[in-house]
Structures are given as structure tokens and as C-alpha cells.
Design a protein around this motif. Structure first.
Motif, short mmCIF file in Angstrom:
data_model
loop_
_atom_site.label_atom_id
_atom_site.label_comp_id
_atom_site.label_asym_id
_atom_site.label_seq_id
_atom_site.Cartn_x
_atom_site.Cartn_y
_atom_site.Cartn_z
N HIS A 147 0.84 -1.20 0.00
CA HIS A 147 0.00 0.00 0.00
C HIS A 147 0.88 1.26 0.00
O HIS A 147 0.66 2.17 -0.80
CB HIS A 147 -0.92 -0.05 1.23
N GLU A 148 1.89 1.27 0.88
CA GLU A 148 2.75 2.47 0.98
C GLU A 148 3.65 2.62 -0.24
O GLU A 148 3.93 3.74 -0.66
CB GLU A 148 3.57 2.45 2.27
N HIS A 195 1.63 4.41 -2.68
CA HIS A 195 1.55 5.85 -2.36
C HIS A 195 2.75 6.59 -2.96
O HIS A 195 2.61 7.69 -3.50
CB HIS A 195 1.55 6.08 -0.85
N ASP A 205 -5.38 7.20 -1.26
CA ASP A 205 -6.22 6.32 -0.43
C ASP A 205 -7.63 6.27 -1.01
O ASP A 205 -8.13 7.27 -1.53
CB ASP A 205 -6.28 6.87 1.00
ZN LIG Z 1 -2.70 5.13 2.60
#
Ligand SMILES: [Zn+2]
Length: 257
Positions: free
Chosen positions: A180-181, A184, A190
Motif C-alpha cells: 500500500h505504501e 503511495h 487512499d
Molecule cells: Zn494510505
């Protein structure tokens, strides 16, 4: 007057370099014409034997499912090169990343600058070819820490700081957060409601075209949870239960508008 102009010129030059380097980073990490190198750097956040031991025994293959997940999803979204992403485990880092102390534009800029300098130092200490994306994983002992602070991934600086648990049974859920990061840092946003943590419809759904929309069988990576019905949301146990949805694929330029 001369000094004043000179000062302004220097300031503009610094801002210009920063803007150019952010633009260059964004372009070079999302052009998908050569392998993007991601480095995962473990840190013992809890200074005890359990945590140090966990980190010392982390096998290189512990991050393999992250690379497998990202490359599989890249292929599904039409990326053609053989290995779009490599994810490698680096040796542990002793120094912890700088803490974000207060909220505010200047404080944030200062923190992000210190984080970049920290990342550069830590990568140099590893003595290996530096990766383009640096993810620092702070491991907490789950018997002392039940909840951990929020993880972050910054596109400006290509740095992520993940809070994870030093427990072999949680390696696979830790990897969901790491993936997830990483996304990013590539510009993905998000896709959940911060108040309720519910995935946003349709962008936070792995299969938004499903009719009826429930139950979903996997989570969208930037949503973090998937909907079983309109008010029940499940946290995935591993990347096997996660997909990259069309909105995220567009943001990280796997697909084009
Ligand atoms: Zn996030």
C-alpha cells in the motif's frame, strides 16, 4: 538591494530544483519501461530480543509476495516488460526515521526534508546499489504494542515508513501495508472513508463492475478493506486477497486515460 535580489534568486533556484526533482522522480518511477527497484529496510522499533530476533531471521524471501503481487497486477493492467518492479530486503537499519512532530506546512516541509536526508544516509550505510523507492519498516513487538501509528508513503522523496508487527504470523499482513505504501510513493491515493474506514465505491472496490457489488472477493490495495455486504468490511490476510483497481492503475500510470 543587490543582496536582496540575490537572496530571492537563490530561493527561487532551490524551489526550482525541488520542483524539477519531484517532477523527474514522478516521471522516472512511473514510466514502466525498466524495472523499478524497491528496497525494504527493517528497523527494530521495540528494542527487545523478540523484535531484534525477528528482524535478524527475516529471510530475503519474506518480501517476495510483494514483488509477485505488483508484477502480476502490472501485467493484468497491460504493462508489458518482464519485471516491472523488484522488491528486495536490505540489511536492518539501526537509526529510526525522524518523527513527524506537529502539523503545519513548514513543520511538514522540515520533516519531509529530514526524512529524505535520513533515507539517503540509511541507504548509503547498507553499501548496496541504492533502490529508487525506500521503505523503512518499523517492527513493533505485538505483545507490548496492540496498535501502531499510521504508516506513510511519500511520492515527494520516494520514501515510505511502515509500522509493522514483529511476528511471523503477521508477515503476510505486514506485506499488504508495505505494498500500500509503495503505491503511495508512486502517486496512488487512499480509497477509503477516513471516518468509517469503509472502502469508497467505486474506486475502492477491486471489482467495481460486479453486479450486485457484494460480496467482493478481494480488497482494492488503496482501500485496505473489502465489502462483504453494505456494512461489513473485511481486512485481507495477505496479498492473495488484494487487487489493484482501475483507479489506482490509472494514478500510477499502468494504464492511460
Ligand atoms: Zn494510505
Amino acid at each position: 538591494m543587490v543582496w536582496r535580489n540575490l537572496r530571492i534568486a537563490i530561493l527561487l533556484l532551490i524551489l526550482g530544483i525541488a520542483a524539477w526533482s519531484n517532477w523527474y522522480d514522478r516521471l522516472s518511477t512511473t514510466d514502466w519501461d525498466e524495472t523499478l527497484r524497491v528496497g525494504v529496510f527493517p528497523i527494530a522499533d521495540s528494542d527487545n530480543e523478540v523484535t531484534h530476533d525477528y528482524i535478524a531471521r527475516l529471510p530475503a524471501a519474506s518480501v517476495a509476495d510483494i514483488e509477485q503481487f505488483l508484477n502480476g497486477e502490472a501485467r493484468r493492467h497491460g504493462v508489458v516488460i518482464a519485471r516491472p518492479v523488484s522488491v528486495e530486503l536490505y540489511p536492518p537499519v539501526a537509526e529510526k526515521p525522524p518523527e513527524r512532530t506537529a502539523d503545519g506546512v513548514l513543520q511538514n516541509m522540515w520533516w519531509s526534508l529530514r526524512l529524505r536526508m535520513y533515507a539517503r544516509r540509511a541507504v548509503r550505510a547498507a553499501g548496496r546499489r541504492p533502490p529508487q523507492i525506500r521503505v523503512f519498516v518499523r517492527y513493533h513487538d505485538p505483545s507490548f504494542t496492540r496498535t501502531v501509528p499510521h504508516s506513510v508513503g511519500l511520492q515527494k522523496g520516494l520514501v515510505g515508513v511502515v509500522h509493522a508487527f514483529a511476528d511471523r504470523q503477521m508477515t503476510r499482513t505486514n506485506n499488504v501495508v508495505i505494498a500500500h505504501e509503495i503505491l503511495h510513493t508512486l502517486g496512488a491515493s487512499d480509497k477509503y472513508d477516513p471516518a468509517t474506514l469503509a472502502p469508497l465505491y467505486p474506486t475502492g472496490y477491486a471489482e467495481p463492475e460486479l453486479e450486485p457489488p457484494y460480496p467482493q472477493s478481494a480488497a482494492e490495495i488503496m482501500a485496505g478493506r473489502y465489502a462483504i455486504d453494505s456494512h461489513t468490511f473485511q481486512i485481507p490476510e495477505s496479498l492473495d486477497e488484494v487487487l489493484v483497481g482501475p483507479a489506482t492503475a490509472l494514478e500510477i500510470r499502468w494504464t492511460r486515460p
